[in-house]
Design a protein around this motif. Structure first.
Motif, mmCIF file in Angstrom:
data_model
loop_
_atom_site.group_PDB
_atom_site.id
_atom_site.type_symbol
_atom_site.label_atom_id
_atom_site.label_comp_id
_atom_site.label_asym_id
_atom_site.label_seq_id
_atom_site.Cartn_x
_atom_site.Cartn_y
_atom_site.Cartn_z
ATOM 1 N N MET A 94 0.892 -1.181 -0.175
ATOM 2 C CA MET A 94 0.155 0.164 -0.242
ATOM 3 C C MET A 94 0.934 1.185 0.055
ATOM 4 S SD MET A 94 -2.906 0.824 2.680
ATOM 5 C CE MET A 94 -3.196 2.472 3.223
ATOM 6 N N LYS A 95 0.501 2.241 -0.984
ATOM 7 C CA LYS A 95 1.244 3.434 -1.052
ATOM 8 C C LYS A 95 1.146 4.094 0.421
ATOM 9 C CE LYS A 95 2.351 7.355 -3.980
ATOM 10 N NZ LYS A 95 1.603 8.145 -5.095
ATOM 11 N N ARG A 96 2.100 4.937 0.832
ATOM 12 C CA ARG A 96 2.028 5.922 1.913
ATOM 13 C C ARG A 96 1.463 6.929 1.647
ATOM 14 N NH1 ARG A 96 7.004 8.348 5.359
ATOM 15 N NH2 ARG A 96 5.624 9.779 6.551
ATOM 16 N N PRO A 97 0.427 7.781 2.068
ATOM 17 C CA PRO A 97 -0.038 8.913 1.779
ATOM 18 C C PRO A 97 0.877 10.075 1.898
ATOM 19 C CG PRO A 97 -1.084 8.221 3.789
ATOM 20 C CD PRO A 97 -0.222 7.003 3.485
ATOM 21 N N ASP A 98 0.726 11.078 1.060
ATOM 22 C CA ASP A 98 1.572 12.391 1.270
ATOM 23 C C ASP A 98 1.543 12.811 2.673
ATOM 24 O OD1 ASP A 98 2.534 12.227 -1.325
ATOM 25 O OD2 ASP A 98 0.852 13.105 -2.184
ATOM 26 N N LEU A 99 2.531 13.487 3.295
ATOM 27 C CA LEU A 99 2.440 13.946 4.630
ATOM 28 C C LEU A 99 1.809 15.310 4.210
ATOM 29 C CD1 LEU A 99 6.456 13.721 5.529
ATOM 30 C CD2 LEU A 99 4.116 12.420 6.435
ATOM 31 N N LYS A 100 0.978 15.628 5.284
ATOM 32 C CA LYS A 100 0.277 16.873 5.259
ATOM 33 C C LYS A 100 1.128 18.080 5.804
ATOM 34 C CE LYS A 100 -4.266 14.863 6.120
ATOM 35 N NZ LYS A 100 -5.516 14.762 7.052
ATOM 36 N N ILE A 101 2.115 17.602 6.615
ATOM 37 C CA ILE A 101 3.201 18.733 7.133
ATOM 38 C C ILE A 101 4.538 18.155 6.821
ATOM 39 C CG2 ILE A 101 3.901 19.706 9.152
ATOM 40 C CD1 ILE A 101 1.275 19.265 10.588
ATOM 41 N N LYS A 102 5.224 19.066 6.203
ATOM 42 C CA LYS A 102 6.651 18.794 5.502
ATOM 43 C C LYS A 102 7.520 18.949 6.761
ATOM 44 C CE LYS A 102 8.762 23.390 4.622
ATOM 45 N NZ LYS A 102 9.924 23.430 5.261
ATOM 46 N N PRO A 103 8.462 17.802 6.766
ATOM 47 C CA PRO A 103 9.478 17.786 7.746
ATOM 48 C C PRO A 103 10.388 18.964 7.853
ATOM 49 C CG PRO A 103 9.746 15.860 6.266
ATOM 50 C CD PRO A 103 8.928 16.807 5.692
ATOM 51 N N ILE A 104 10.834 19.266 9.185
ATOM 52 C CA ILE A 104 11.706 20.588 9.226
ATOM 53 C C ILE A 104 13.395 19.926 9.536
ATOM 54 C CG2 ILE A 104 10.251 21.863 10.124
ATOM 55 C CD1 ILE A 104 11.314 21.581 13.006
ATOM 56 N N LYS A 105 14.320 20.466 8.973
ATOM 57 C CA LYS A 105 15.469 20.088 8.824
ATOM 58 C C LYS A 105 16.003 20.369 10.430
ATOM 59 C CE LYS A 105 20.179 20.623 7.171
ATOM 60 N NZ LYS A 105 20.826 21.304 5.962
ATOM 61 N N ASN A 106 15.967 21.451 11.165
ATOM 62 C CA ASN A 106 16.290 21.885 12.498
ATOM 63 C C ASN A 106 15.104 22.569 13.207
ATOM 64 O OD1 ASN A 106 19.240 20.800 12.291
ATOM 65 N ND2 ASN A 106 19.310 22.439 10.667
ATOM 66 N N GLY A 107 15.092 22.356 14.394
ATOM 67 C CA GLY A 107 14.173 23.231 15.232
ATOM 68 C C GLY A 107 13.443 22.183 16.080
ATOM 69 N N THR A 108 12.130 22.705 16.408
ATOM 70 C CA THR A 108 11.217 22.050 17.342
ATOM 71 C C THR A 108 10.038 21.910 17.083
ATOM 72 O OG1 THR A 108 12.362 23.514 19.004
ATOM 73 C CG2 THR A 108 10.214 22.492 19.719
ATOM 74 N N VAL A 109 9.383 20.726 17.043
ATOM 75 C CA VAL A 109 7.945 20.214 16.932
ATOM 76 C C VAL A 109 7.298 20.074 18.327
ATOM 77 C CG1 VAL A 109 6.642 18.243 15.918
ATOM 78 C CG2 VAL A 109 8.791 18.870 14.837
ATOM 79 N N ILE A 110 6.065 20.687 18.514
ATOM 80 C CA ILE A 110 5.796 20.767 19.733
ATOM 81 C C ILE A 110 4.168 19.872 19.436
ATOM 82 C CG2 ILE A 110 4.203 21.804 21.453
ATOM 83 C CD1 ILE A 110 5.901 24.425 20.367
ATOM 84 N N ASP A 111 4.250 18.575 19.744
ATOM 85 C CA ASP A 111 3.383 17.694 19.389
ATOM 86 C C ASP A 111 2.285 17.411 20.509
ATOM 87 O OD1 ASP A 111 2.125 15.721 17.641
ATOM 88 O OD2 ASP A 111 3.881 14.474 17.648
#
Length: 157
Positions: free
Chosen positions: A1-18
């Protein structure tokens, strides 16, 4: 099964508040004073599906790591939040927010007669955590006033 496209692009450096409580990300942005001139790339996803908490918000901040004071403030309105530090597209730290037992100078007492609100006495507010589960509750160290999470959110509007 093909993975769906990400809704949010990854970041190279920084913070993800999840795992921000759904629809609370605007409070988080206000606490962090975002957007601003220094933070060029801020991505927000609101009310998206989460396996852990049902619905959640996510904020990605490129090229910025949060300091401990900012994290302490986030714990007040988003106690289930996880802070992920990203370097070169990889998660190098993943930490759940920890609410401190005492909060000094972060929130104000709602009692207008509290000594911490008097202009004649320069006293910094101090609160003790009495309930660290949602809804969070604190007791003023000076007047014993109980303040709840909805009152805290109003201070950040």
């Amino acid at each position: 099964m093909k993975r769906p496209d990400l809704k949010i692009k990854p970041i190279k450096n920084g913070t993800v508040i999840d795992h921000i409580t759904a629809n609370k990300s605007l409070y988080v942005l206000h606490i962090l004073n975002l957007p601003n001139k220094e933070a060029k790339d801020v991505t927000i996803a609101m009310n998206v599906p989460s396996k852990e908490i049902g619905r959640k918000d996510v904020i990605k901040i490129e090229n910025r790591e949060l300091d401990s004071d900012e994290i302490d403030q986030l714990a007040l309105i988003a106690p289930q939040t996880t802070i992920n530090i990203i370097r070169d597209y990889e998660i190098v730290e993943k930490n759940p927010i920890q609410l401190k037992e005492e909060l000094v100078g972060i929130i104000k007492c709602n009692n207008p007669k509290c000594i911490s609100n008097q202009t004649t006495e320069p006293i910094t507010s101090k609160f003790i955590v009495i309930n660290d589960k949602t809804p969070v509750e604190f007791r003023c160290n000076y007047c014993d006033r109980i303040i709840k999470s909805d009152e805290i959110e109003a201070q950040f509007e």
